[in-house]
Each structure stands twice: as C-alpha cells, then as structure tokens.
Scaffold this active site. Structure first.
Site, mmCIF file in Angstrom:
data_model
loop_
_atom_site.group_PDB
_atom_site.id
_atom_site.type_symbol
_atom_site.label_atom_id
_atom_site.label_comp_id
_atom_site.label_asym_id
_atom_site.label_seq_id
_atom_site.Cartn_x
_atom_site.Cartn_y
_atom_site.Cartn_z
ATOM 1 N N GLN A 189 3.337 70.640 39.078
ATOM 2 C CA GLN A 189 3.917 69.416 39.642
ATOM 3 C C GLN A 189 5.153 69.734 40.497
ATOM 4 O O GLN A 189 6.137 68.982 40.512
ATOM 5 C CB GLN A 189 4.251 68.421 38.536
ATOM 6 N N SER A 190 5.116 70.816 41.232
ATOM 7 C CA SER A 190 6.250 71.207 42.079
ATOM 8 C C SER A 190 6.441 70.230 43.244
ATOM 9 O O SER A 190 5.510 69.938 43.991
ATOM 10 C CB SER A 190 6.002 72.610 42.634
#
Ligand SMILES: *Cc1c(COP(=O)(O)O)cnc(C)c1O
Length: 333
Positions: free
Chosen positions: A71-72
């Site tokens: 989930q960068s």
C-alpha cells in the site's frame, strides 16, 4: 538549487487553522495540507518526485522503476506523476505488513497503480531495502536490453537523497506563508521528508522545533537514520546543512504495533482529527504522526500556547484497503 525539477506541485498547499483542536489542546494548531500536493490523491511523495522525475527526464528515461510496501503511496504517486510526464512505471510491491486480508492486496493504492497503467511486480521480503533495490535494478537491466532507458528510484540509504530537496523547498514555502511556528510535527519514515523539512528550515534561519514521528522503525533506529540522511544531504548539496544533533527530535509513541499496522493511539488520533475538524488521516502514516501532538501536549513537551504546525502528508488512498482494521478500531455503536 542546481537540481533538475519536474513541476508536479503547481500550487502552494494551504496552511489552515484548526480552531476546535486548538481550543481542546490549549495550543495554536495549524495544518499544512500537503495531502493536496500533486496529482491523484497527492501527498508528500509528489514533492520528492519533483526531483527524482526531474533527474529521470534529464536522462531521457522512458521507464521509471520504484519499490515500496503493497500500500505504498510513493509507488502510486510515482505511477501517476510519471504518466503525466509521459513515462511508463514499473512498481515493485513488498510484503512488509503481516496478517493482511484480500482488500489490502487489491484496493487503495494497488487499484490506483493498475488504473494508472503501472506494471506490478512483487517482492516477498519486506525488511530488506538493499535486496528490494537490487531486484529493481535487475528489472531495469531488462528494460535497457529491450532498448528503453530506465530510471530507478532507490529505497535504501547510500543513494543521493533527492527527495529531501522537495521538503527543503516545502520549508521555504511554509516560511513564505507563516514564519512563526514554534513546533513542526512531521512523519519520519524513509526520513527524506523529515530531514528535508529540518534542513530547509535551518538553512533559512528558522529555529522551529521539528518533531519527527516514527512510522517505520523505533526512535533509536530512526534517529540514526535521520543523521545518515542529513549527512547524505550535505554531500548532495556540497555543503554541510546547518543542523545540530539536538535538532533531531524523534517520537515513536504511536508507532506500535509496527509499520503499516494501526494501533490504539493512532486510531484515537484519527478519530480526534476527523470528529473535531472533519479532516481524515490515514492509518499507516498521518494518524501516527498526529498522535504525537496530544501526547506531547499532555506530557508538557509542547508547552501550552505553542504555535504548532502539523504536516498532513497524505496517504488517504490506503484508507479503503484498511477497511477491516478501521472497522475493528471504530466498531459500529
Ligand atoms: C511516505 C509517507 C510518509 C513518510 O515520508 P518519508 O519521506 O518516507 O519519511 C509520511 N506520510 C505519508 C502519507 C507517506 O506516504
């Protein structure tokens, strides 16, 4: 500064007063809306990417390669910004967070990266920055052999901290808006945002206390990381940044239970900001960062009446990937 910059943040982001939280906490609290910086849900990575993608353009790169957690925000913002500049993106997603569900792996930033046309590759280990960079460089070699010019945005220490230049610039922007803050509270992960803001403020003679709130590792490790980034920044700039050891202030009171995991004090901070000011924070970064403010007011480290700036660095795209942890933290009444 003699560094190439691609313009991705075209407007000054607002600094807003937070009247309800100010009254509740007994301080004069403002928020820097860097969640509005740049394209596609924006955030602090837009400011960092101005320098990475500026360098990529200078090298006539066609493909940008970047690595990050599943989930960068960095990866998603890179995909959006590169698309805008006419470059393709290859993103490498690392399994850094334990006990995740299907939404975590497919919604939020992952969904956006797909929509933005990024090629997605996976990396199984999540705590090996050098290994993740090496895998990215291998993929870049394949691009080169296919006749395309790649540009790798590295993760590990030991690379020029171009991203920090974006936050030195942000420091100048803050001072141009309002020079009078006693305290600035900002996220501290890779450290480029925190080190850049600190070096930027000191470089223009601003003495505000900068408190970096840990999102990625504990205070001992993070202090070391910030010192290393500051040294690398001095080297990049060709002159020592005017920052002392005492300037590096780190708080890790809401970091637990670890990177990418929402603990009770972060959840409480999220509720406090949302319900007092109508501003939503993200569970991975800004909730843990904002949590520093009530905690440090409570223990007296931020004195009553202080003028405090909280930097909202974005991250909202991950909210919907964190649905189950958020539902656990905020059960239906
Ligand atoms: C990456 C990120 C941070 C931390 O910034 P670093 O420069 O890595 O220290 C803080 N907030 C958000 C929303 C982020 O995406």
């Amino acid at each position: 500064m003699p560094f190439a910059r691609a313009e991705l943040v075209s407007a000054i982001t607002p600094i807003e007063h937070l009247p309800n939280l100010s009254a509740r906490l007994g301080i004069d609290l403002h928020i820097k809306r860097d969640d509005l910086a740049g394209t596609t849900m924006g955030g602090n990575k837009s400011r960092q990417l101005e320098y990475y993608l500026g360098a990529a353009q200078q090298k006539n790169a066609q493909t940008v390669l970047i690595t990050g957690a599943v989930q960068s925000n960095f990866v998603r913002t890179a995909a959006a910004s590169a698309a805008k500049l006419g470059m393709r993106t290859i993103v490498q997603l690392e399994d850094r967070v334990p006990d995740v569900d299907a939404l975590y792996g497919s919604n939020g930033n992952v969904l956006l990266a797909r929509l933005l046309g990024a090629e997605v590759m996976r990396y199984a280990a999540g705590e090996d920055e050098a290994g993740a960079d090496a895998a990215l460089r291998e993929r870049a070699e394949i691009e080169r052999k296919a006749g395309r010019v790649p540009y790798v945005i590295p993760l590990a220490l030991g690379n020029p901290p171009l991203g920090a230049l974006g936050y030195m610039r942000a420091a100048e922007e803050v001072v141009s808006q309002d020079a009078d803050f006693d305290v600035v509270v900002i996220g501290s992960g890779s450290g480029l945002t925190h080190a850049g803001m600190l070096a930027g403020l000191r470089s223009i003679g601003q003495p505000a206390r900068v408190i970096g709130s840990c999102v990625r590792r504990d205070a001992t490790q993070q202090t070391q990381r910030i010192n290393t980034v500051l040294e690398a920044l001095s080297e990049l700039l060709g002159s020592k940044v005017p920052v002392t050891d005492a300037d590096v202030v780190i708080w890790d009171g809401a970091f637990s239970p670890g990177y990418g995991q929402l603990g009770p004090s972060a959840a409480q901070a999220m509720a406090m900001m949302a319900q007092s000011e109508g501003i939503v924070l993200d569970p991975v970064y800004t909730a843990k960062v904002f949590a520093a403010i009530p905690a440090l007011v409570d223990n007296g480290e931020i004195p009553e009446g202080s003028r405090v700036l909280f930097v909202h660095t974005g991250g909202l795209a991950s909210l919907f990937a964190y649905q189950s942890s958020l539902e656990n933290a905020f059960p239906h009444p």
